[in-house]
Design a protein around this motif. Structure first.
Motif, short mmCIF file in Angstrom:
data_model
loop_
_atom_site.label_atom_id
_atom_site.label_comp_id
_atom_site.label_asym_id
_atom_site.label_seq_id
_atom_site.Cartn_x
_atom_site.Cartn_y
_atom_site.Cartn_z
N GLY A 199 0.81 -1.20 0.00
CA GLY A 199 0.00 0.00 0.00
C GLY A 199 0.85 1.25 0.00
N ALA A 200 0.25 2.32 -0.49
CA ALA A 200 0.93 3.62 -0.55
C ALA A 200 0.48 4.50 0.61
CB ALA A 200 0.60 4.31 -1.87
N GLY A 201 1.36 5.39 1.02
CA GLY A 201 1.02 6.41 2.02
C GLY A 201 0.71 5.87 3.40
N GLN A 202 1.34 4.78 3.79
CA GLN A 202 1.11 4.24 5.13
C GLN A 202 1.86 5.09 6.16
OE1 GLN A 202 1.31 -0.13 5.45
NE2 GLN A 202 1.74 -0.12 3.24
N SER A 203 1.44 4.95 7.41
CA SER A 203 2.09 5.72 8.48
C SER A 203 2.13 4.90 9.76
CB SER A 203 1.36 7.05 8.73
OG SER A 203 0.03 6.78 9.17
N ALA A 204 2.91 5.39 10.71
CA ALA A 204 2.99 4.78 12.04
C ALA A 204 3.14 5.91 13.05
CB ALA A 204 4.17 3.82 12.13
N MET A 205 2.45 5.78 14.17
CA MET A 205 2.50 6.80 15.22
C MET A 205 2.84 6.12 16.54
SD MET A 205 -0.29 9.66 16.15
CE MET A 205 -0.73 9.78 17.85
N GLY A 206 3.67 6.80 17.35
CA GLY A 206 4.03 6.27 18.66
C GLY A 206 4.28 7.39 19.63
N ASP A 207 4.47 7.02 20.89
CA ASP A 207 4.71 8.04 21.90
C ASP A 207 5.77 7.58 22.89
OD1 ASP A 207 2.84 6.08 22.94
OD2 ASP A 207 2.52 7.42 24.63
N CYS A 208 6.25 8.54 23.66
CA CYS A 208 7.21 8.30 24.74
C CYS A 208 6.72 9.06 25.96
CB CYS A 208 8.61 8.79 24.39
SG CYS A 208 9.39 7.97 23.00
N SER A 209 6.91 8.47 27.12
CA SER A 209 6.55 9.12 28.38
C SER A 209 7.81 9.29 29.22
CB SER A 209 5.53 8.29 29.16
OG SER A 209 4.33 8.21 28.45
N ASP A 210 7.92 10.44 29.88
CA ASP A 210 9.07 10.65 30.76
C ASP A 210 8.75 10.10 32.15
OD1 ASP A 210 7.54 12.64 32.05
OD2 ASP A 210 8.58 14.28 31.07
N ARG A 211 9.69 10.19 33.05
CA ARG A 211 9.51 9.63 34.40
C ARG A 211 8.45 10.37 35.20
NH1 ARG A 211 14.93 8.68 33.26
NH2 ARG A 211 15.54 6.51 33.61
N ALA A 212 8.09 11.57 34.78
CA ALA A 212 7.05 12.32 35.47
C ALA A 212 5.67 12.03 34.90
CB ALA A 212 7.35 13.82 35.38
#
Length: 176
Positions: free
Chosen positions: A140-153
């Motif tokens: 497929g064309a134009g696929q994406s992926a999203m993610g996050d990071c959390s700090d210790r707070a």
């Protein structure tokens, strides 16, 4: 004796609690870090102590102190809470892909893995604090992926990577 009581954050020692209410980042259950002084005096009793102190400044290694006064006018030695850490800022998050790029036409004929990493100048991002790598393997064309990071707070930031084009299916040739 005089005791200074405080509100501290999670086991990391960092709190993500801000005041006033408008700065609470949509988390109505959070309270501001506070310290208050209380005392005892067996002879004349306590007339008053330093009022409750609300800590709002972001930073590590902060401290606050308080004193109490008895009814005879004697002032206690100051007592303090040290090592107060407040982190209000979300980590900076980046997304990278492997393989780094597709061919000259912008297409990959192998799966693409997107990894996420984060940096946070104050409380830091712990190991495992970011979304695990995401693999895109469907054509497929134009696929994406999203993610996050959390700090210790507990602050979270996110990043996405788009423009992933995958074609793993060989073309079909026919004779004429």
């Amino acid at each position: 004796g005089v005791v200074l009581e405080g509100v501290h954050g999670p086991s990391s020692g960092f709190v993500d609690r801000s005041c006033p209410r408008s700065a609470r980042k949509g988390s109505p259950g959070r309270r501001c870090p506070r310290a208050r002084c209380r005392g005892q005096d067996a002879t004349s009793g306590i007339a008053g102590c330093t009022g409750q102190q609300v800590l709002t400044a972001e930073g590590a290694g902060q401290s606050t102190e308080g004193v109490c006064t008895d009814n005879a006018g004697n002032v206690s030695a100051p007592v303090s809470i040290t090592g107060i850490n407040i982190d209000l800022t979300a980590p900076s998050v980046s997304a990278t892909r492997s393989p780094i790029a597709g061919n000259a036409a912008g297409w990959n004929n192998v799966p693409v893995t997107v990894s996420f990493s984060g940096t946070d100048a104050l409380s830091g991002v712990p190991v495992g604090g970011c979304t695990a790598p995401i693999q895109r393997s469907s054509d497929g064309a134009g696929q994406s992926a999203m993610g996050d990071c959390s700090d210790r707070a507990g602050n979270a930031g996110s990043a996405s990577l788009s423009g992933i084009n995958i074609d793993r299916t060989p073309p079909v040739a026919s004779a004429q």
